[in-house]
Scaffold this motif. Structure first.
Motif, PDB file in Angstrom:
ATOM      1  N   UNK A 126       0.897  -1.102   0.016  1.00  0.00           N
ATOM      2  CA  UNK A 126       0.083  -0.124   0.161  1.00  0.00           C
ATOM      3  C   UNK A 126       0.762   1.185   0.139  1.00  0.00           C
ATOM      4  N   UNK A 127       1.918   1.244   0.773  1.00  0.00           N
ATOM      5  CA  UNK A 127       3.001   2.221   0.699  1.00  0.00           C
ATOM      6  C   UNK A 127       3.353   2.546  -0.576  1.00  0.00           C
ATOM      7  N   UNK A 128       3.893   1.611  -1.378  1.00  0.00           N
ATOM      8  CA  UNK A 128       4.362   1.586  -2.658  1.00  0.00           C
ATOM      9  C   UNK A 128       3.413   2.123  -3.604  1.00  0.00           C
ATOM     10  N   UNK A 129       2.169   1.753  -3.541  1.00  0.00           N
ATOM     11  CA  UNK A 129       1.152   2.447  -4.456  1.00  0.00           C
ATOM     12  C   UNK A 129       0.792   3.709  -4.169  1.00  0.00           C
ATOM     13  N   UNK A 130       0.890   4.162  -2.690  1.00  0.00           N
ATOM     14  CA  UNK A 130       0.660   5.487  -2.361  1.00  0.00           C
ATOM     15  C   UNK A 130       1.641   6.408  -2.916  1.00  0.00           C
ATOM     16  N   UNK A 131       2.978   5.832  -2.457  1.00  0.00           N
ATOM     17  CA  UNK A 131       4.030   6.641  -3.219  1.00  0.00           C
ATOM     18  C   UNK A 131       4.081   6.838  -4.789  1.00  0.00           C
ATOM     19  N   UNK A 132       3.630   5.910  -5.489  1.00  0.00           N
ATOM     20  CA  UNK A 132       3.656   6.143  -6.816  1.00  0.00           C
ATOM     21  C   UNK A 132       2.491   7.119  -7.295  1.00  0.00           C
ATOM     22  N   UNK A 133       1.338   7.085  -6.523  1.00  0.00           N
ATOM     23  CA  UNK A 133       0.067   8.107  -6.864  1.00  0.00           C
ATOM     24  C   UNK A 133       0.529   9.447  -6.377  1.00  0.00           C
ATOM     25  N   UNK A 134       1.345   9.794  -5.424  1.00  0.00           N
ATOM     26  CA  UNK A 134       1.633  11.038  -4.856  1.00  0.00           C
ATOM     27  C   UNK A 134       2.824  11.592  -5.901  1.00  0.00           C
ATOM     28  N   UNK A 135       3.489  10.767  -6.560  1.00  0.00           N
ATOM     29  CA  UNK A 135       4.614  11.070  -7.452  1.00  0.00           C
ATOM     30  C   UNK A 135       3.764  11.778  -8.969  1.00  0.00           C
ATOM     31  N   UNK A 136       2.695  10.833  -9.274  1.00  0.00           N
ATOM     32  CA  UNK A 136       2.134  11.046 -10.385  1.00  0.00           C
ATOM     33  C   UNK A 136       1.435  12.280 -10.208  1.00  0.00           C
ATOM     34  N   UNK A 137       0.709  12.672  -8.992  1.00  0.00           N
ATOM     35  CA  UNK A 137       0.133  13.720  -8.896  1.00  0.00           C
ATOM     36  C   UNK A 137       0.906  15.061  -8.965  1.00  0.00           C
ATOM     37  N   UNK A 138       2.385  15.036  -8.258  1.00  0.00           N
ATOM     38  CA  UNK A 138       3.109  16.032  -8.405  1.00  0.00           C
ATOM     39  C   UNK A 138       3.367  16.315  -9.787  1.00  0.00           C
ATOM     40  N   UNK A 139       3.846  15.311 -10.619  1.00  0.00           N
ATOM     41  CA  UNK A 139       4.069  15.541 -12.009  1.00  0.00           C
ATOM     42  C   UNK A 139       2.879  16.245 -12.667  1.00  0.00           C
ATOM     43  N   UNK A 140       1.683  15.673 -12.547  1.00  0.00           N
ATOM     44  CA  UNK A 140       0.589  16.297 -13.077  1.00  0.00           C
ATOM     45  C   UNK A 140       0.571  17.931 -12.722  1.00  0.00           C
ATOM     46  N   UNK A 141       0.596  18.033 -11.545  1.00  0.00           N
ATOM     47  CA  UNK A 141       0.534  19.530 -11.043  1.00  0.00           C
ATOM     48  C   UNK A 141       1.470  20.226 -11.609  1.00  0.00           C
ATOM     49  N   UNK A 142       2.789  20.007 -11.659  1.00  0.00           N
ATOM     50  CA  UNK A 142       3.786  20.676 -12.199  1.00  0.00           C
ATOM     51  C   UNK A 142       3.387  20.851 -13.834  1.00  0.00           C
ATOM     52  N   UNK A 143       3.182  19.984 -14.565  1.00  0.00           N
ATOM     53  CA  UNK A 143       2.450  20.125 -15.849  1.00  0.00           C
ATOM     54  C   UNK A 143       1.541  21.292 -15.866  1.00  0.00           C
ATOM     55  N   UNK A 144       0.438  20.984 -14.899  1.00  0.00           N
ATOM     56  CA  UNK A 144      -0.607  22.201 -14.951  1.00  0.00           C
ATOM     57  C   UNK A 144      -0.073  23.493 -14.588  1.00  0.00           C
ATOM     58  N   UNK A 145       0.736  23.502 -13.781  1.00  0.00           N
ATOM     59  CA  UNK A 145       1.259  24.983 -13.589  1.00  0.00           C
ATOM     60  C   UNK A 145       2.092  25.489 -14.642  1.00  0.00           C
ATOM     61  N   UNK A 146       2.838  24.638 -15.340  1.00  0.00           N
ATOM     62  CA  UNK A 146       3.556  24.922 -16.599  1.00  0.00           C
ATOM     63  C   UNK A 146       2.619  25.598 -17.602  1.00  0.00           C
ATOM     64  N   UNK A 147       1.591  24.789 -17.895  1.00  0.00           N
ATOM     65  CA  UNK A 147       0.498  25.157 -18.936  1.00  0.00           C
ATOM     66  C   UNK A 147      -0.180  26.510 -18.471  1.00  0.00           C
ATOM     67  N   UNK A 148      -0.589  26.519 -17.247  1.00  0.00           N
ATOM     68  CA  UNK A 148      -0.893  28.046 -17.012  1.00  0.00           C
ATOM     69  C   UNK A 148      -0.252  29.062 -17.076  1.00  0.00           C
ATOM     70  N   UNK A 149       1.248  28.938 -16.767  1.00  0.00           N
ATOM     71  CA  UNK A 149       2.255  30.025 -17.126  1.00  0.00           C
ATOM     72  C   UNK A 149       2.418  30.144 -18.510  1.00  0.00           C
ATOM     73  N   UNK A 150       2.370  29.277 -19.274  1.00  0.00           N
ATOM     74  CA  UNK A 150       2.360  29.414 -20.942  1.00  0.00           C
ATOM     75  C   UNK A 150       1.124  30.109 -21.416  1.00  0.00           C
ATOM     76  N   UNK A 151      -0.063  29.841 -20.814  1.00  0.00           N
ATOM     77  CA  UNK A 151      -1.257  30.260 -21.471  1.00  0.00           C
ATOM     78  C   UNK A 151      -1.130  31.907 -20.908  1.00  0.00           C
ATOM     79  N   UNK A 152      -1.017  32.201 -19.647  1.00  0.00           N
ATOM     80  CA  UNK A 152      -0.715  33.576 -19.256  1.00  0.00           C
ATOM     81  C   UNK A 152       0.289  34.370 -19.945  1.00  0.00           C
ATOM     82  N   UNK A 153       1.402  33.772 -20.413  1.00  0.00           N
ATOM     83  CA  UNK A 153       2.152  34.467 -21.208  1.00  0.00           C
ATOM     84  C   UNK A 153       1.876  34.604 -22.539  1.00  0.00           C
ATOM     85  N   UNK A 154       1.151  33.689 -23.070  1.00  0.00           N
ATOM     86  CA  UNK A 154       0.519  33.835 -24.484  1.00  0.00           C
ATOM     87  C   UNK A 154      -0.438  35.021 -24.444  1.00  0.00           C
TER      88      UNK A 154
END
Length: 77
Positions: free
Chosen positions: A41-69
């Motif tokens: 369960x700990x391994x699965x939770x870690x994998x989910x947390x890592x995936x969520x962090x990556x998605x949040x970073x992608x979302x923030x990057x997209x927001x910055x690009x849209x704001x600059x555009x």
């Protein structure tokens, strides 16, 4: 009747029965079972947390690009 020299005996196959000397089938202790479950369960939770962090970073990057555009488009007009 032909004899197959490559045929395995029942004691060598994957479905062989236990020899009486081996004793009854033993399961894992409940504490070890619980520990193994917690580890998985700990391994699965870690994998989910890592995936969520990556998605949040992608979302923030997209927001910055849209704001600059949006800023660049306003400057053109």
């Amino acid at each position: 009747m032909l004899i197959n020299p490559f045929r395995r005996s029942r004691s060598e196959g994957p479905f062989r029965t236990r020899a009486p000397a081996e004793g009854p089938f033993r399961t894992r202790a409940p504490a070890r079972d619980h520990e193994a479950d917690n580890q998985l369960v700990g391994q699965v939770a870690s994998a989910i947390d890592e995936a969520l962090q990556k998605v949040a970073a992608q979302r923030d990057g997209l927001r910055r690009r849209l704001a600059l555009d949006h800023v660049h488009r306003r400057r053109r007009y």
